[in-house]
Design a protein around this motif. Structure first.
Motif, PDB file in Angstrom:
ATOM      1  N   ASN A 115       0.814  -1.219   0.000  1.00 32.16           N
ATOM      2  CA  ASN A 115       0.000   0.000   0.000  1.00 32.16           C
ATOM      3  C   ASN A 115       0.849   1.272   0.000  1.00 32.16           C
ATOM      4  OD1 ASN A 115      -2.972  -0.144  -0.104  1.00 32.16           O
ATOM      5  ND2 ASN A 115      -2.753  -1.546   1.620  1.00 32.16           N
ATOM      6  N   PHE A 146      -2.563  -1.967  -4.228  1.00 34.61           N
ATOM      7  CA  PHE A 146      -2.955  -1.024  -3.180  1.00 34.61           C
ATOM      8  C   PHE A 146      -4.471  -0.874  -3.130  1.00 34.61           C
ATOM      9  CE2 PHE A 146      -1.654   1.249  -7.020  1.00 34.61           C
ATOM     10  CZ  PHE A 146      -2.771   2.005  -7.325  1.00 34.61           C
ATOM     11  N   VAL A 153      -7.457   0.173   3.028  1.00 30.82           N
ATOM     12  CA  VAL A 153      -6.093   0.511   3.444  1.00 30.82           C
ATOM     13  C   VAL A 153      -5.979   0.188   4.929  1.00 30.82           C
ATOM     14  CG1 VAL A 153      -4.381   2.345   3.650  1.00 30.82           C
ATOM     15  CG2 VAL A 153      -5.947   2.326   1.699  1.00 30.82           C
ATOM     16  N   VAL A 163      -7.194   9.024  -0.741  1.00 31.51           N
ATOM     17  CA  VAL A 163      -6.563   7.915  -1.455  1.00 31.51           C
ATOM     18  C   VAL A 163      -6.627   8.208  -2.954  1.00 31.51           C
ATOM     19  CG1 VAL A 163      -6.624   5.446  -1.940  1.00 31.51           C
ATOM     20  CG2 VAL A 163      -7.226   6.283   0.340  1.00 31.51           C
TER      21      VAL A 163
END
Length: 210
Positions: A115, A146, A153, A163
C-alpha cells in the motif's frame, strides 16, 4: 513539502509491531507469500534483479531472495528496515525517500506490495512513479498493489489525505513511460479487476527506454 502520511501516522516506530504481527500470522499457518509468488511467476521463475520499493520489514523481499532472485529493499521508515536487517542481514536494505530514489542500477522488476501508493507524500505520486520507472531496464515490469479507499487501506490515513484513484495512477504511469500490461483484483493474478476496492497493476517499461 507536506509530511509523509505513513510517518505522520506511525511516528516511524511501526517496525517491531509489524514484525510481531507477521510472525504471529506465520505461526498460525497464514500464507504470507502471495505477492512474492506473483512476482516470481511474472519473471517466469528466472532469477532476476528485483527492487522492493517500500519493503517494510522485508517479508516480500526475503521470500523473493529465497526463490533465487537478487533483491534490494528500500523504505522510508528506519524502524521497518531495522526489522528487515535483523531478519535477513545478508540482503541489501536502503533507507530512501522514493521521491528522490537513485540507486545507480536497474532492475528487471520493481514491486510495491505494501500500500505504498496511498501513503506517498501528497503531490509526489507522479514523481515517485517516474523514479521507479527510471530503475527499470527496458521491458521491465512495475507491479503495485494497493487499496482504493479508506476501507481497503489497513493503516488509517490522516483525515486530510485522500486515497488517489486508479486514474491518477495510470496517468502518472503513462507520464513515466509505462504501459499497462495487466490488472487484477488480487495478488494471485486469478481475479480480473472489475472496479473493486483493491487492484494489483502490472505496467511495463517501453523496450526502447533510454
Amino acid at each position: 513539502m507536506p509530511d509523509n502520511p505513513w510517518l505522520a501516522v506511525t511516528g516511524g516506530t511501526a517496525g517491531p509491531g509489524y514484525a510481531e504481527r507477521f510472525a504471529t500470522l506465520a505461526a498460525e499457518g497464514a500464507d504470507l507469500h502471495g505477492e512474492a509468488r506473483r512476482v516470481h511467476a511474472l519473471l517466469d521463475g528466472t532469477p532476476s534483479d528485483v527492487l522492493d520499493a517500500g519493503c517494510g520489514t522485508g517479508r516480500v523481499a526475503i521470500h523473493l531472495a529465497e526463490l533465487g532472485h537478487r533483491v534490494v529493499g528500500v523504505d522510508l521508515d528506519a524502524s521497518m528496515l531495522d526489522e528487515a536487517r535483523r531478519a535477513a542481514p545478508g540482503l541489501s536494505w536502503h533507507l530512501r525517500d522514493l521521491t528522490a530514489l537513485d540507486l545507480g542500477q536497474r532492475f528487471d522488476l520493481v514491486v510495491g506490495a505494501g500500500n505504498i501508493w496511498p501513503f506517498l507524500t501528497p503531490g509526489t505520486h507522479a514523481r515517485v512513479l517516474a523514479r521507479l520507472a527510471a530503475h527499470l531496464r527496458p521491458g521491465g515490469l512495475l507491479v503495485l498493489g494497493f487499496g482504493l479507499g479508506p476501507e481497503h487501506v489497513p493503516t488509517s490515513l490522516p483525515d486530510d489525505v485522500a486515497v488517489p484513484d486508479l486514474h491518477a495512477y495510470d496517468t502518472a504511469a503513462v507520464g513515466a513511460g509505462l504501459h499497462l500490461h495487466t490488472r487484477t483484483a488480487d495478488w494471485d493474478g486469478a481475479e480480473p479487476y472489475t472496479g473493486g476496492g483493491y487492484a494489483v497493476s502490472v505496467h511495463r517499461r517501453g523496450s526502447t527506454a533510454p
